[in-house]
Scaffold this motif. Structure first.
Motif, PDB file in Angstrom:
ATOM      1  N   TYR A  33       0.840  -1.200   0.000  1.00 24.76           N
ATOM      2  CA  TYR A  33       0.000   0.000   0.000  1.00 24.76           C
ATOM      3  C   TYR A  33       0.877   1.252   0.000  1.00 24.76           C
ATOM      4  CZ  TYR A  33      -2.971  -3.584   2.201  1.00 24.76           C
ATOM      5  OH  TYR A  33      -3.643  -4.741   2.498  1.00 24.76           O
ATOM      6  N   TYR A  35       0.347   5.289   1.138  1.00 26.96           N
ATOM      7  CA  TYR A  35      -0.482   6.290   1.792  1.00 26.96           C
ATOM      8  C   TYR A  35       0.235   7.636   1.752  1.00 26.96           C
ATOM      9  CZ  TYR A  35      -2.803   2.299   4.154  1.00 26.96           C
ATOM     10  OH  TYR A  35      -3.481   1.134   4.451  1.00 26.96           O
ATOM     11  N   GLN A  37       0.306  11.342   4.138  1.00 29.64           N
ATOM     12  CA  GLN A  37      -0.128  11.959   5.386  1.00 29.64           C
ATOM     13  C   GLN A  37       0.116  13.450   5.297  1.00 29.64           C
ATOM     14  OE1 GLN A  37       1.993  11.005   9.020  1.00 29.64           O
ATOM     15  NE2 GLN A  37       0.202  11.475  10.267  1.00 29.64           N
ATOM     16  N   LEU A  43      -3.617   9.015   7.721  1.00 27.22           N
ATOM     17  CA  LEU A  43      -3.103   8.577   6.432  1.00 27.22           C
ATOM     18  C   LEU A  43      -4.249   8.315   5.463  1.00 27.22           C
ATOM     19  CD1 LEU A  43      -0.797   7.979   8.528  1.00 27.22           C
ATOM     20  CD2 LEU A  43      -0.104   6.131   6.986  1.00 27.22           C
ATOM     21  N   PHE A  90       3.905   7.127   3.093  1.00 23.76           N
ATOM     22  CA  PHE A  90       4.171   5.883   3.806  1.00 23.76           C
ATOM     23  C   PHE A  90       3.800   4.696   2.935  1.00 23.76           C
ATOM     24  CE2 PHE A  90       5.348   7.080   8.048  1.00 23.76           C
ATOM     25  CZ  PHE A  90       4.801   8.338   8.220  1.00 23.76           C
ATOM     26  N   PHE A 105       4.502  -0.880   8.439  1.00 21.64           N
ATOM     27  CA  PHE A 105       4.785   0.373   7.756  1.00 21.64           C
ATOM     28  C   PHE A 105       6.276   0.666   7.682  1.00 21.64           C
ATOM     29  CE2 PHE A 105       0.795   2.609   6.954  1.00 21.64           C
ATOM     30  CZ  PHE A 105      -0.091   1.747   7.571  1.00 21.64           C
ATOM     31  N   ASP A 107       9.272   3.809   7.297  1.00 22.16           N
ATOM     32  CA  ASP A 107       9.496   5.020   8.092  1.00 22.16           C
ATOM     33  C   ASP A 107       9.060   6.298   7.396  1.00 22.16           C
ATOM     34  OD1 ASP A 107      12.592   3.878   9.662  1.00 22.16           O
ATOM     35  OD2 ASP A 107      10.475   3.564  10.181  1.00 22.16           O
TER      36      ASP A 107
ATOM     37  N   GLN B  42       7.776   8.158  12.780  1.00 26.75           N
ATOM     38  CA  GLN B  42       7.641   6.718  12.568  1.00 26.75           C
ATOM     39  C   GLN B  42       6.309   6.208  13.098  1.00 26.75           C
ATOM     40  OE1 GLN B  42      11.228   5.740  14.773  1.00 26.75           O
ATOM     41  NE2 GLN B  42      12.156   4.946  12.889  1.00 26.75           N
ATOM     42  N   PHE B  99      -7.929   5.360   8.139  1.00 25.75           N
ATOM     43  CA  PHE B  99      -7.385   5.948   9.350  1.00 25.75           C
ATOM     44  C   PHE B  99      -8.294   7.043   9.904  1.00 25.75           C
ATOM     45  CE2 PHE B  99      -2.955   4.567  10.009  1.00 25.75           C
ATOM     46  CZ  PHE B  99      -2.812   3.756   8.904  1.00 25.75           C
TER      47      PHE B  99
END
Lengths: 114, 109
Positions: A33, A35, A37, A43, A90, A105, A107, B42, B99
């Motif tokens: 995936y 994403y 942000q 996300l 991400f 995920f 970093d 992170q 999310f």
């Protein structure tokens, strides 16, 4: 065991330039995936893949393309970068072998478009 | 699609205090994860918890799937708990996560 690795970690582009973000996973996961942000938000899914050679659109796919030529890699491309694509990106992956497994995920890649 | 709402949006705690973060979702789900995004950006997996209760040290989580909510408990908070906590859900394990906007937690000494 590196897990999910994203390359590069940071990048600054000028409007109109193109670039490719690389996501690599060493867990033999089927699902991958991408994403993005943005500040103050969770996300949002751009594109995803359920297996090698397959891709599908997510919630915010416009302006992005993806490819999954190898199972371990998922590439995100920006053909003509726009300031609205300034974001943190991400990548995640997940196994298809069991139903009760989480997504893992990377970093993140911080991308700025000037 | 599924809507995910997290509350409160912001929370400031004194070190040592306890807190409860809430996640409401609009549809039946079979996948729910809690994440902590640390100050370096992170995303750390905390719990995979589509139902029931789990504990990991000072953190625990409970999901009541029939009532469409999940709670994350943080006990004896520490400054290292600061960051943003996200809840994410999906219809099944192989569909993408949706999310919430997160709860920003600041723990002060």
């Amino acid at each position: 065991n590196a897990g999910v690795t994203q390359t590069p970690k940071f990048r600054v582009l000028k409007t109109g330039q193109s670039m490719t973000l690389l996501c690599a996973q060493d867990m033999n996961h089927e699902y991958m995936y991408w994403y993005r942000q943005d500040p103050g938000m969770g996300l949002r899914l751009i594109h995803y893949s359920v297996g090698e050679g397959t891709t599908a659109k997510g919630e915010v796919p416009d302006g992005y393309n993806v490819s999954r030529l190898k199972k371990q890699n998922f590439l995100l491309g920006l053909e003509s970068a726009a300031p609205s694509q300034t974001s943190v990106y991400f990548c995640a992956s997940r196994t298809a072998q069991k139903s009760n497994q989480p997504q893992h995920f990377g970093d993140g890649t911080r991308l700025s478009i000037l | 699609g599924i809507q995910v709402e997290q509350s409160p949006p912001d929370l400031i705690l004194q070190e040592g205090a306890n807190s409860t973060l809430r996640c409401n979702f609009s549809d039946s789900v079979n996948n729910l994860q809690w994440f902590h995004q640390n100050p370096w950006g992170q995303l750390i997996n905390l719990f995979y918890i589509p139902s029931g209760t789990k504990q990991n040290g000072r953190l625990s989580a409970t999901t009541v799937a029939t009532e469409r909510y999940s709670l994350l408990y943080i006990s004896s908070s520490q400054t290292t708990d600061s960051g943003v906590y996200f809840c994410a859900v999906s219809y099944s394990g192989n569909t993408p996560l949706v999310f919430g906007k997160g709860t920003r937690l600041s723990v002060i000494a």
